[in-house]
Design an enzyme around this catalytic site. Structure first.
Site, short mmCIF file in Angstrom:
data_model
loop_
_atom_site.label_atom_id
_atom_site.label_comp_id
_atom_site.label_asym_id
_atom_site.label_seq_id
_atom_site.Cartn_x
_atom_site.Cartn_y
_atom_site.Cartn_z
N LYS A 1 -13.58 -7.94 -7.47
CA LYS A 1 -13.84 -7.98 -6.01
C LYS A 1 -15.20 -8.68 -6.07
O LYS A 1 -16.21 -8.04 -6.51
CB LYS A 1 -13.71 -6.93 -5.12
CG LYS A 1 -12.27 -6.45 -5.04
CD LYS A 1 -12.08 -5.33 -4.36
CE LYS A 1 -10.45 -5.11 -4.35
NZ LYS A 1 -10.19 -3.75 -3.53
N LYS B 1 0.86 -1.43 -0.01
CA LYS B 1 0.18 -0.07 0.14
C LYS B 1 0.93 1.38 -0.10
O LYS B 1 1.77 1.39 0.89
CB LYS B 1 -1.00 -0.30 1.23
CG LYS B 1 -1.91 -0.96 1.06
CD LYS B 1 -3.09 -0.14 0.26
CE LYS B 1 -4.37 -1.31 -0.24
NZ LYS B 1 -5.27 -0.69 -1.00
MG LIG Z 1 -7.11 -1.51 -4.73
#
Ligand SMILES: [Mg+2]
Length: 320
Positions: free
Chosen positions: A202, A89
């Site tokens: 997702k 991240k």
């Molecule tokens: Mg992402």
């Protein structure tokens, strides 16, 4: 959450149980009913129809996810995961480009030492950069990942599809679209605008395994399956999707269970040697023993006080 992740420190959601098994609906707190209702649809599909979808593979390679932590901790998390691929991240409100660079370098060095040519490092900026920042940051982070031959890809460097397309023309690193797929009225715009080399899909934000599978088949670019900080129930639905896709060229982002401080099943879904097993996922979706201790009266009271009941009612209205 064990560590703050994309600004989240606590996850809340509901689980549905029906003749199909378990389904999870845990849209992020800031999502309105028009977006959150897809998560409910996903949970309802799993609980009613079940997720007994034909599979083409029994094991899903996964990446380790590295939140904004110091470089030494990041390297040891990457090594101890046994995953060959790490997703780091970056561009979080708590990190700078310098600290992102140090973290990416440290993870790339650790994975290259462990897995040689098979090691991969990708980054996710969650749309935090503007065009110019994205080009500058991707260039520097690509160099920082030199030990693994540069970045595997950069996920959602900017918010808009036009910016993604512009950045993609400026850098050599492949671009992945995530929010531009799952938070968009028209996921195909990414492909039409040539804005990404691959798409992150997702289950919950796309309305369930069947809808995500259909979208993956219609998108003309490779896909990688990721989770949305789900419990083992939601992650298991992701494993079912990943197992059913004809092509799966990238390690999936489904090993995020370790980011949660608690789970809803006694034996949470965890990778072993960098892969998740479809059998384990199917067993979790069909399990009848959830951890009752976590569904105590305090949790019930919190659910009532948190506005979630009204929230679910508005999701139902939107779905209808
Ligand atoms: Mg992402």
């Amino acid at each position: 959450m064990v560590t703050r992740f994309r600004g989240v420190t606590r996850r809340r959601g509901i689980l549905l149980h029906g003749q199909g098994g378990w389904g999870e609906c845990a849209p992020f707190e800031e999502y309105g009913p028009d977006e959150a209702c897809l998560w409910l649809r996903s949970a309802a599909d799993a609980a009613t129809s079940g997720l007994n979808i034909p599979a083409v593979r029994a094991e899903i390679p996964v990446n380790v996810t590295i939140p904004v932590i110091d470089p030494e901790a990041a390297a040891s998390r990457a090594s101890s995961s046994r995953c060959r691929t790490a997703k780091v991240k970056v561009a979080d409100q708590n990190s700078s480009l310098e600290s992102d660079e140090a973290r990416v370098r440290s993870v790339a060095d650790a994975l290259a030492a462990e897995h040689g040519d098979a090691a991969r490092v990708r980054i996710d900026a969650n749309g935090a950069w503007d065009r110019d920042q994205a080009v500058a940051a991707i260039t520097r982070l690509n160099q920082a990942a030199g030990a693994v031959g540069g970045l595997e890809y950069a996920e959602q460097p900017c918010q808009s599809v036009d910016d993604l397309a512009w950045v993609r023309r400026q850098v050599d690193v492949p671009i992945a679209a995530d929010e531009s797929i799952r938070r968009s009225d028209d996921p195909f715009r990414v492909v039409q605008a040539e804005a990404a080399d691959l798409a992150v899909i997702k289950v919950a934000p796309l309305g369930g395994v069947r809808m995500a599978l259909e979208l993956a088949q219609r998108l003309e670019i490779p896909v990688v399956v990721s989770s949305a900080l789900d419990t083992s129930i939601g992650l298991s639905a992701g494993v079912v999707l990943a197992a059913s896709l004809p092509d799966l060229p990238y390690a999936c982002g489904l090993d995020t269970g370790t980011l949660l401080g608690a789970d809803v099943v006694d034996e949470p879904l965890r990778s072993s040697q960098g892969v998740l097993a479809l059998d384990s996922a199917r067993a979790i979706l069909q399990s009848d023993a959830l951890r009752e201790s976590d569904v105590d009266s305090e949790a019930r009271k919190e659910l009532r006080d948190s506005g979630w009941i009204e929230r679910v009612e508005s999701m139902i209205e939107n779905l209808a």
